[in-house]
Scaffold this active site. Structure first.
Site, PDB file in Angstrom:
ATOM      1  CG  ASP A 134      -2.056   0.987   1.103  1.00  0.00           C
ATOM      2  OD1 ASP A 134      -2.383   1.383  -0.047  1.00  0.00           O
ATOM      3  OD2 ASP A 134      -2.623   1.371   2.135  1.00  0.00           O
ATOM      4  CE1 TYR A 136      -0.191   8.594   4.322  1.00  0.00           C
ATOM      5  CE2 TYR A 136       2.041   9.495   4.269  1.00  0.00           C
ATOM      6  CZ  TYR A 136       0.770   9.468   4.822  1.00  0.00           C
ATOM      7  OH  TYR A 136       0.469  10.303   5.874  1.00  0.00           O
ATOM      8  CG  HIS A 141      -4.131  10.684   2.644  1.00  0.00           C
ATOM      9  ND1 HIS A 141      -5.173  10.642   3.546  1.00  0.00           N
ATOM     10  CD2 HIS A 141      -3.282   9.683   3.008  1.00  0.00           C
ATOM     11  CE1 HIS A 141      -4.978   9.648   4.404  1.00  0.00           C
ATOM     12  NE2 HIS A 141      -3.831   9.063   4.103  1.00  0.00           N
ATOM     13  NE  ARG A 150       4.751  13.553  10.626  1.00  0.00           N
ATOM     14  CZ  ARG A 150       4.093  12.598   9.971  1.00  0.00           C
ATOM     15  NH1 ARG A 150       3.846  11.458  10.549  1.00  0.00           N
ATOM     16  NH2 ARG A 150       3.692  12.785   8.735  1.00  0.00           N
ATOM     17  CD  GLU A 207      -6.184   4.490   4.693  1.00  0.00           C
ATOM     18  OE1 GLU A 207      -5.617   3.613   4.017  1.00  0.00           O
ATOM     19  OE2 GLU A 207      -5.614   5.185   5.559  1.00  0.00           O
ATOM     20  CD  GLU A 209      -5.485   2.856  -0.059  1.00  0.00           C
ATOM     21  OE1 GLU A 209      -4.756   2.130  -0.763  1.00  0.00           O
ATOM     22  OE2 GLU A 209      -5.298   3.055   1.156  1.00  0.00           O
ATOM     23  CG  ASP A 241      -5.816   0.009   3.331  1.00  0.00           C
ATOM     24  OD1 ASP A 241      -5.907  -1.166   3.714  1.00  0.00           O
ATOM     25  OD2 ASP A 241      -4.845   0.749   3.597  1.00  0.00           O
ATOM     26  NE  ARG A 245      -7.881   6.757   9.409  1.00  0.00           N
ATOM     27  CZ  ARG A 245      -7.167   6.495   8.334  1.00  0.00           C
ATOM     28  NH1 ARG A 245      -5.889   6.148   8.434  1.00  0.00           N
ATOM     29  NH2 ARG A 245      -7.710   6.560   7.139  1.00  0.00           N
ATOM     30  CD  GLN A 248      -2.989   5.108  10.565  1.00  0.00           C
ATOM     31  OE1 GLN A 248      -4.213   5.066  10.412  1.00  0.00           O
ATOM     32  NE2 GLN A 248      -2.175   5.657   9.677  1.00  0.00           N
ATOM     33  CE1 TYR A 252       2.036   7.989  14.355  1.00  0.00           C
ATOM     34  CE2 TYR A 252       3.328   7.950  12.353  1.00  0.00           C
ATOM     35  CZ  TYR A 252       2.818   8.637  13.417  1.00  0.00           C
ATOM     36  OH  TYR A 252       3.096   9.965  13.551  1.00  0.00           O
ATOM     37  CE  LYS A 261      -3.397   2.473   7.644  1.00  0.00           C
ATOM     38  NZ  LYS A 261      -4.088   3.432   6.790  1.00  0.00           N
ATOM     39  CB  THR A 265      -7.542  -4.464   2.121  1.00  0.00           C
ATOM     40  OG1 THR A 265      -6.639  -4.088   3.163  1.00  0.00           O
ATOM     41  CG2 THR A 265      -7.418  -3.492   0.969  1.00  0.00           C
ATOM     42  CD  GLU A 372      -7.360  12.901   4.295  1.00  0.00           C
ATOM     43  OE1 GLU A 372      -7.637  11.719   3.976  1.00  0.00           O
ATOM     44  OE2 GLU A 372      -6.774  13.700   3.554  1.00  0.00           O
TER      45      GLU A 372
HETATM   46 MN    MN Z   1      -4.148   2.639   2.857  1.00  0.00          MN
END
Ligand code: MN
Length: 424
Positions: A134, A136, A141, A150, A207, A209, A241, A245, A248, A252, A261, A265, A372
């Site tokens: 996968d 990014y 995004h 962050r 997600e 995708e 996907d 959260r 994650q 992560y 994740k 999927t 988002e």
């Molecule tokens: Mn993904």
């Protein structure tokens, strides 16, 4: 040039159908009458049973040694046979369905054996997926998530504009559209909590995708050059996907996503070939800074594919649109992703799935995740069916549709759906 443009089939295909004669996607299906898995292509509201067509001698380009390619429980063998063969078969199918060809059109017995209404088939996993990666690759995004995780100053990591970031995903839990998704449990830690706790994920997300399948792979130690990358790509599907959260956020650092994740999927059942998507190629975004030479791609390497995300709640009659996005918002294209993935000599195998990563556009209505769209729950989406949405609730059904449209030609992917079940 695509020689199939402007053809017409003797099968009625409505204007808003995803499956005109110019599409001809491949999938795996069975019926109540015949429960053996086999390869089909979609045409209007019908499926053309390619195994039945082959059995009746309708293909000239399939050698006796390859008689089983369509009586198969996956597309893998067919996918491995290379672009020249795929082009020949596509032409034969296209000729067979053409309005001026009487072979299938005027033979009632052959028609009843080869053409099945889509309501009467069950679609299955089209591909045996060996490895799933996968990426990014959407800048909007990555920026949005970076700001949330962050802060604004460190939103895009220093490597992001120089290489297509990715992680190795889990192939075993890639499932076909319609598979119900059980809310995962896991370890999370609230910002103000002293220690982590265990329980059902409270921030379950989708997600938006797309993914592409490897047709022919490469040998270990022999990278795929970016200029040949398109030879290795068989076709594309819609991908959801699913992501937890809260899991994650806690897990992560430093190695990236893991359990957040790996529980599911979902992919759409019809694999749309790159040949069918050819008319919808568009210029890629200008990349600044310029990528290193091994990632330099030229030409129209992006695709204009419209993507709609819909939500259906247990109390609503109809699904409602919560996002309208487009595959063209990708910063890194598929050829760059494939060249980068193999530059170390890593080998791709037939059936490997490489997904785009969440696709978000520049505006709020084009974002590809609830993280988002609801800005981590701080700005809930107001649903027209009533109530607010932050993250996915038990009973919610998420639907992604994808299609290209230009000059009266519509090439679609159908949809990928999944309903959330309570944690076990
Ligand atoms: Mn993904």
């Amino acid at each position: 040039m695509n020689d199939n443009i402007k053809r017409k089939s003797f099968i009625d295909v409505s204007k808003d159908s995803d499956f005109p004669i110019e599409n001809l996607p491949y999938g795996i299906f069975y019926t109540k009458e015949n429960n053996s898995l086999r390869v089909g292509t979609a045409i209007g509201e019908y499926v053309l049973d390619l195994a039945a067509a082959d059995r009746n001698g309708l293909f000239k380009n399939i050698s006796p040694a390859d008689k089983e390619i369509f009586s198969s429980k996956s597309l893998n063998r067919f996918m491995s046979m290379g672009k020249t063969f795929h082009r020949e078969i596509r032409k034969e199918i296209s000729d067979l369905l053409d309005e001026n060809n009487s072979i299938l059109r005027d033979d009632d017995k052959l028609r009843s054996e080869c053409l099945i209404h889509q309501n009467d088939v069950t679609m299955c996993m089209p591909v045996e997926i060996g490895d799933y990666t996968d990426f990014y690759s959407s800048k909007d995004h990555a920026t949005n998530v970076g700001i949330m995780f962050r802060g604004k100053e460190n939103a895009l990591m220093p490597n992001w504009l120089h290489l297509p970031v990715a992680y190795h995903g889990r192939a075993s839990s890639v499932v076909i559209s319609g598979t119900e998704i059980i809310r995962p449990k896991g370890q999370t830690k609230a910002d103000d909590a002293e220690s982590p706790s265990f329980g059902p994920s409270r921030l379950l997300d989708f997600e938006l995708e797309m993914g592409f399948f490897i047709g022919t792979g490469n040998n270990l130690g022999e990278p795929i050059n970016i200029d040949n990358a398109s030879d290795h790509i068989f076709g594309m599907v819609l991908v959801n996907d699913w992501s937890a959260r809260d899991i994650q956020k806690w897990e992560y650092v430093p190695l990236g996503p893991f359990l957040a994740k790996n529980f599911a999927t979902s992919i759409s059942p019809w694999v749309v070939t790159m040949e069918a998507l050819e008319p919808f190629r568009i210029k890629s975004e200008i990349q600044d800074p310029a990528p290193l030479p091994y990632l330099k791609s030229s030409g129209n390497n992006s695709y204009d594919i419209k993507l709609d995300v819909l939500l259906k709640t247990p109390s609503s009659q109809n699904a409602e649109i919560i996002s309208r996005s487009n595959f063209k918002y990708m910063y890194w294209d598929m050829y760059q992703q494939l060249a980068h993935h193999t530059v170390t000599g890593c080998n791709m195998r037939t059936g490997d799935l490489l997904a785009s990563g969440t696709i978000s556009g520049p505006e709020k209505g084009t974002y590809g995740s609830l993280l988002e769209l609801s800005w981590r729950g701080e700005e809930p989406i107001k649903l027209t069916s009533g109530g607010e949405l932050k993250f996915l609730r038990d009973g919610d059904e998420l639907i992604i549709k994808g299609y290209c449209e230009k000059d009266g030609l519509r090439i679609g992917f159908g949809e990928v759906t999944g309903k959330i079940l309570p944690a076990k």
